[in-house]
Write a protein that holds these residues in place. Structure first.
Motif, PDB file in Angstrom:
ATOM      1  N   GLN A   1      -3.931 -29.840  42.602  1.00  0.00           N
ATOM      2  CA  GLN A   1      -3.314 -28.603  42.357  1.00  0.00           C
ATOM      3  C   GLN A   1      -2.248 -28.796  41.113  1.00  0.00           C
ATOM      4  O   GLN A   1      -1.425 -29.786  41.473  1.00  0.00           O
ATOM      5  N   GLY A   2      -2.358 -28.126  40.095  1.00  0.00           N
ATOM      6  CA  GLY A   2      -1.396 -28.306  39.042  1.00  0.00           C
ATOM      7  C   GLY A   2      -0.558 -26.816  38.966  1.00  0.00           C
ATOM      8  O   GLY A   2      -1.418 -25.886  39.020  1.00  0.00           O
ATOM      9  N   TRP A   3       0.456 -26.699  38.370  1.00  0.00           N
ATOM     10  CA  TRP A   3       1.207 -25.668  38.017  1.00  0.00           C
ATOM     11  C   TRP A   3       1.905 -25.912  36.908  1.00  0.00           C
ATOM     12  O   TRP A   3       2.555 -27.195  36.388  1.00  0.00           O
ATOM     13  N   VAL A   4       1.920 -24.899  35.784  1.00  0.00           N
ATOM     14  CA  VAL A   4       2.451 -25.025  34.535  1.00  0.00           C
ATOM     15  C   VAL A   4       3.680 -24.394  34.889  1.00  0.00           C
ATOM     16  O   VAL A   4       3.734 -22.991  35.209  1.00  0.00           O
ATOM     17  N   ILE A   5       4.898 -25.001  34.875  1.00  0.00           N
ATOM     18  CA  ILE A   5       6.265 -24.382  35.101  1.00  0.00           C
ATOM     19  C   ILE A   5       7.142 -24.315  33.987  1.00  0.00           C
ATOM     20  O   ILE A   5       7.027 -25.109  32.898  1.00  0.00           O
TER      21      ILE A   5
ATOM     22  N   MET B   1       1.305 -41.327  35.991  1.00  0.00           N
ATOM     23  CA  MET B   1       1.166 -41.217  37.521  1.00  0.00           C
ATOM     24  C   MET B   1       2.355 -41.662  37.979  1.00  0.00           C
ATOM     25  O   MET B   1       3.189 -42.716  37.807  1.00  0.00           O
ATOM     26  N   ASP B   2       2.928 -40.580  39.075  1.00  0.00           N
ATOM     27  CA  ASP B   2       4.138 -41.175  39.651  1.00  0.00           C
ATOM     28  C   ASP B   2       3.770 -41.099  41.368  1.00  0.00           C
ATOM     29  O   ASP B   2       3.246 -39.864  41.673  1.00  0.00           O
ATOM     30  N   PHE B   3       4.040 -42.486  41.776  1.00  0.00           N
ATOM     31  CA  PHE B   3       3.409 -42.419  43.403  1.00  0.00           C
ATOM     32  C   PHE B   3       4.692 -41.894  44.392  1.00  0.00           C
ATOM     33  O   PHE B   3       4.421 -42.083  45.522  1.00  0.00           O
ATOM     34  N   ASN B   4       5.688 -41.416  43.765  1.00  0.00           N
ATOM     35  CA  ASN B   4       6.806 -40.969  44.671  1.00  0.00           C
ATOM     36  C   ASN B   4       6.615 -39.650  45.182  1.00  0.00           C
ATOM     37  O   ASN B   4       7.158 -38.808  45.216  1.00  0.00           O
ATOM     38  N   THR B   5       5.482 -39.806  46.155  1.00  0.00           N
ATOM     39  CA  THR B   5       5.091 -38.657  46.654  1.00  0.00           C
ATOM     40  C   THR B   5       4.594 -39.144  48.384  1.00  0.00           C
ATOM     41  O   THR B   5       4.220 -40.251  48.245  1.00  0.00           O
ATOM     42  N   PRO B   6       4.375 -38.083  49.111  1.00  0.00           N
ATOM     43  CA  PRO B   6       3.890 -38.697  50.544  1.00  0.00           C
ATOM     44  C   PRO B   6       2.603 -39.293  50.345  1.00  0.00           C
ATOM     45  O   PRO B   6       1.636 -38.747  49.590  1.00  0.00           O
ATOM     46  N   GLN B   7       2.340 -40.503  50.943  1.00  0.00           N
ATOM     47  CA  GLN B   7       0.984 -41.289  50.834  1.00  0.00           C
ATOM     48  C   GLN B   7       0.326 -41.223  52.114  1.00  0.00           C
ATOM     49  O   GLN B   7      -0.864 -41.899  52.305  1.00  0.00           O
ATOM     50  N   GLN B   8       0.653 -40.358  53.307  1.00  0.00           N
ATOM     51  CA  GLN B   8       0.035 -40.252  54.343  1.00  0.00           C
ATOM     52  C   GLN B   8      -1.456 -39.625  54.604  1.00  0.00           C
ATOM     53  O   GLN B   8      -2.310 -40.039  55.031  1.00  0.00           O
ATOM     54  N   VAL B   9      -1.573 -38.783  53.324  1.00  0.00           N
ATOM     55  CA  VAL B   9      -2.886 -38.184  53.337  1.00  0.00           C
ATOM     56  C   VAL B   9      -3.864 -38.815  52.862  1.00  0.00           C
ATOM     57  O   VAL B   9      -5.143 -38.564  52.701  1.00  0.00           O
ATOM     58  N   GLY B  10      -3.641 -40.107  51.902  1.00  0.00           N
ATOM     59  CA  GLY B  10      -4.434 -40.743  51.174  1.00  0.00           C
ATOM     60  C   GLY B  10      -3.573 -41.063  49.814  1.00  0.00           C
ATOM     61  O   GLY B  10      -2.446 -40.720  49.944  1.00  0.00           O
ATOM     62  N   THR B  11      -4.110 -41.758  48.970  1.00  0.00           N
ATOM     63  CA  THR B  11      -3.806 -42.327  47.790  1.00  0.00           C
ATOM     64  C   THR B  11      -3.222 -40.817  47.008  1.00  0.00           C
ATOM     65  O   THR B  11      -3.970 -40.077  46.852  1.00  0.00           O
TER      66      THR B  11
ATOM     67  N   VAL C   1       1.459 -37.725  41.557  1.00  0.00           N
ATOM     68  CA  VAL C   1       1.827 -36.562  40.644  1.00  0.00           C
ATOM     69  C   VAL C   1       1.629 -36.945  39.007  1.00  0.00           C
ATOM     70  O   VAL C   1       2.186 -38.173  38.708  1.00  0.00           O
ATOM     71  N   TYR C   2       1.064 -36.147  38.240  1.00  0.00           N
ATOM     72  CA  TYR C   2       1.258 -36.227  36.969  1.00  0.00           C
ATOM     73  C   TYR C   2       1.955 -35.132  36.179  1.00  0.00           C
ATOM     74  O   TYR C   2       1.879 -34.035  36.424  1.00  0.00           O
ATOM     75  N   VAL C   3       2.419 -35.492  35.021  1.00  0.00           N
ATOM     76  CA  VAL C   3       3.414 -34.559  34.421  1.00  0.00           C
ATOM     77  C   VAL C   3       3.040 -34.515  32.858  1.00  0.00           C
ATOM     78  O   VAL C   3       3.283 -35.500  32.273  1.00  0.00           O
TER      79      VAL C   3
ATOM     80  N   ASN D   1      11.453 -27.549  28.107  1.00  0.00           N
ATOM     81  CA  ASN D   1      11.409 -26.865  29.564  1.00  0.00           C
ATOM     82  C   ASN D   1      10.233 -26.493  30.225  1.00  0.00           C
ATOM     83  O   ASN D   1      10.030 -25.389  30.898  1.00  0.00           O
ATOM     84  N   ARG D   2       9.077 -26.973  29.656  1.00  0.00           N
ATOM     85  CA  ARG D   2       7.626 -26.414  30.021  1.00  0.00           C
ATOM     86  C   ARG D   2       6.800 -27.601  30.196  1.00  0.00           C
ATOM     87  O   ARG D   2       6.566 -28.446  29.542  1.00  0.00           O
ATOM     88  N   ALA D   3       6.159 -27.709  31.417  1.00  0.00           N
ATOM     89  CA  ALA D   3       5.220 -28.966  31.518  1.00  0.00           C
ATOM     90  C   ALA D   3       4.024 -28.468  32.776  1.00  0.00           C
ATOM     91  O   ALA D   3       4.328 -27.313  33.562  1.00  0.00           O
ATOM     92  N   LEU D   4       3.072 -29.160  32.458  1.00  0.00           N
ATOM     93  CA  LEU D   4       1.908 -28.852  33.508  1.00  0.00           C
ATOM     94  C   LEU D   4       2.135 -30.184  34.762  1.00  0.00           C
ATOM     95  O   LEU D   4       2.391 -31.507  34.387  1.00  0.00           O
ATOM     96  N   VAL D   5       2.563 -29.822  35.723  1.00  0.00           N
ATOM     97  CA  VAL D   5       3.087 -30.734  36.927  1.00  0.00           C
ATOM     98  C   VAL D   5       1.804 -30.663  38.042  1.00  0.00           C
ATOM     99  O   VAL D   5       1.517 -29.664  38.502  1.00  0.00           O
ATOM    100  N   GLU D   6       1.127 -31.915  38.148  1.00  0.00           N
ATOM    101  CA  GLU D   6      -0.161 -31.678  38.851  1.00  0.00           C
ATOM    102  C   GLU D   6      -0.299 -32.655  40.154  1.00  0.00           C
ATOM    103  O   GLU D   6       0.207 -34.130  39.951  1.00  0.00           O
TER     104      GLU D   6
END
Ligand SMILES: Cc1cc2nc3c(=O)[nH]c(=O)nc-3n(C[C@H](O)[C@H](O)[C@H](O)COP(=O)(O)OP(=O)(O)OC[C@H]3O[C@@H](n4cnc5c(N)ncnc54)[C@H](O)[C@@H]3O)c2cc1C
Length: 385
Positions: free
Chosen positions: A163-167, A182-192, A195-197, A203-208
């Motif tokens: 899921q991605g948000w344009v914020i 790739m930024d792997f600083n996310t919880p890894q319990q549910v699988g690999t 986040v990519y930004v 001041n605007r980005a797609l964060v997925e």
């Protein structure tokens, strides 16, 4: 019953890529084609990212491009200079509009809306039934998903779901010159998961938020992970969500038929989604360009595989490791980027390296785990479990 030289069944990314690339050929050889899709494609349902060295057919609609990427995990934190590659982003909204424009003004191609109910080859002609009406063609190119029975005893099946948000943020949160691959600083319990930004401005980005696992997650999980990442990693407390994207891409080493009689499969339906990463856009471009080149040279769209078979084996091994959880995606990709030049990694993920370059890259990875995964996967393929 209508007859066309070519029918393109499915007018999404691959169908339209082929149609636009084919136009000069259709004009030069006075051929006629039909493109059919069950949907009127208009909105921004997808954002495609890919890397390439030289501008290609869809350069005029590249929305953003970056010369630098970053990769982060609990092991490394690196900024990657990827030149001569550029990482590019195309919004499907622009792609549909641009391709509509090219196709609508050309008499050699007719675009219709309709549901493709059946595809088959009979008496040296390809047949398609669209909303009850039968059409024939010398060849049909289809990106409509092929039905196949899963074989979990033989092959790996994972999903890449995201899921991605344009914020939009209040402060200057992003560096517009560098996208986060790739930024792997996310919880890894549910699988690999990572986040990519993709910064669209300061001041605007797609964060997925992206997960590789067997099943999709409840909707609120993706939102919670995005919220957590934006506040804890991007240190941003005040932001507004301007647009959203959700998607699922199959990741598998199940063999997919690329051709059946006079029907040639394109895109994800033709196995052009890379099993271990989900990237498809540039493989679609390579495939459709090769089809048109062959048509121009020999009037025949049947081509040999555009990438070597060994890359499917590599994808299968990586998927085997990821689905068994024997080695985390975070560890694999961290090692890959830590020990190799980013250009070499991108070349490898593009199925473009030589065997020598691959051996060099493999020597930097977790050799024991990869060797075991290779053996286990080979036994599984042979039916020895
Ligand atoms: C949200 C999302 C984001 C993605 N981002 C990236 C990315 O950043 N980079 C990348 O490389 N890949 C990405 N992908 C993967 C891949 O590039 C896309 O899925 C791409 O659209 C695949 O192209 P395609 O032509 O195979 O399928 P599609 O684009 O889905 O086209 C298939 C078409 O067939 C039509 N169709 C289906 N059934 C019928 C029928 N019975 N009759 C008539 N028409 C029919 C559909 O309406 C559709 O238009 C993404 C996928 C998703 C879902």
């Amino acid at each position: 019953m209508g007859h066309f030289d070519y029918i393109i069944a499915g007018g999404g990314c691959s169908g339209r890529s082929l149609a636009v690339r084919m136009l000069p050929y259709l004009r030069a050889f006075n051929k006629r084609a039909l493109l059919v899709d069950k949907e009127l494609k208009k909105g921004n349902d997808k954002t495609w990212c890919f890397w390439e060295k030289h501008p290609d057919t869809f350069e005029p609609i590249v929305y953003r491009k970056w010369d630098r990427l970053s990769f982060s995990s609990s092991f490394i934190d690196q900024e990657l200079d990827i030149q001569p590659y550029q990482y590019k982003m195309i919004r499907s909204e622009d792609f549909y509009c641009y391709t509509d424009d090219q196709l609508d003004k050309d008499d050699h191609i007719q675009c219709i809306n309709g549901n493709v109910e059946e595809l088959y080859t009979k008496k040296e002609l390809a047949h398609v039934r669209i909303d009850g009406a039968l059409y024939t063609a010398d060849y049909i190119f289809s990106s409509i998903p092929q039905a196949f029975k899963k074989r979990p005893d033989r092959y790996q099946y994972l999903l890449q779901h995201f899921q991605g948000w344009v914020i939009e943020t209040e402060g200057q949160t992003f560096n517009p010159d560098c996208a986060t691959l790739m930024d792997f600083n996310t919880p890894q319990q549910v699988g690999t998961s990572f986040v990519y930004v993709l910064p669209l401005g300061s001041n605007r980005a797609l964060v997925e938020y992206t997960v590789f696992s067997e099943k999709e997650l409840p909707a609120e999980y993706y939102s919670a992970a995005l919220e957590q990442y934006i506040t804890e990693q991007l240190h941003c407390k005040k932001y507004s969500i301007k647009a959203q994207e959700y998607g699922v891409i199959p990741m598998s080493d199940h063999p997919i038929r690329k051709q059946r009689g006079r029907i040639i499969y394109l895109g994800t339906a033709g196995g052009f989604t890379k099993g271990s990463t989900g990237y498809t856009f540039s493989f679609i471009q390579r495939h459709t360009a090769a089809i048109v080149e062959k048509l121009i040279r020999q009037g025949d769209p049947r081509i040999p595989p555009v990438t070597a078979q060994r890359f499917n084996t590599y994808d299968g091994i990586l998927l085997h490791l990821l689905s068994r959880g024997r080695l985390s995606g975070e560890k694999i990709f961290s090692k890959m980027f830590e020990e190799n030049s980013p250009v070499q990694v991108l070349k490898f993920l593009d199925n473009d390296t030589s065997i020598l370059e691959e051996l060099q890259l493999f020597s930097t990875l977790q050799k024991k785990e990869f060797a075991l995964a290779f053996l286990r996967r080979t036994f599984k393929l042979m039916g020895i479990n």
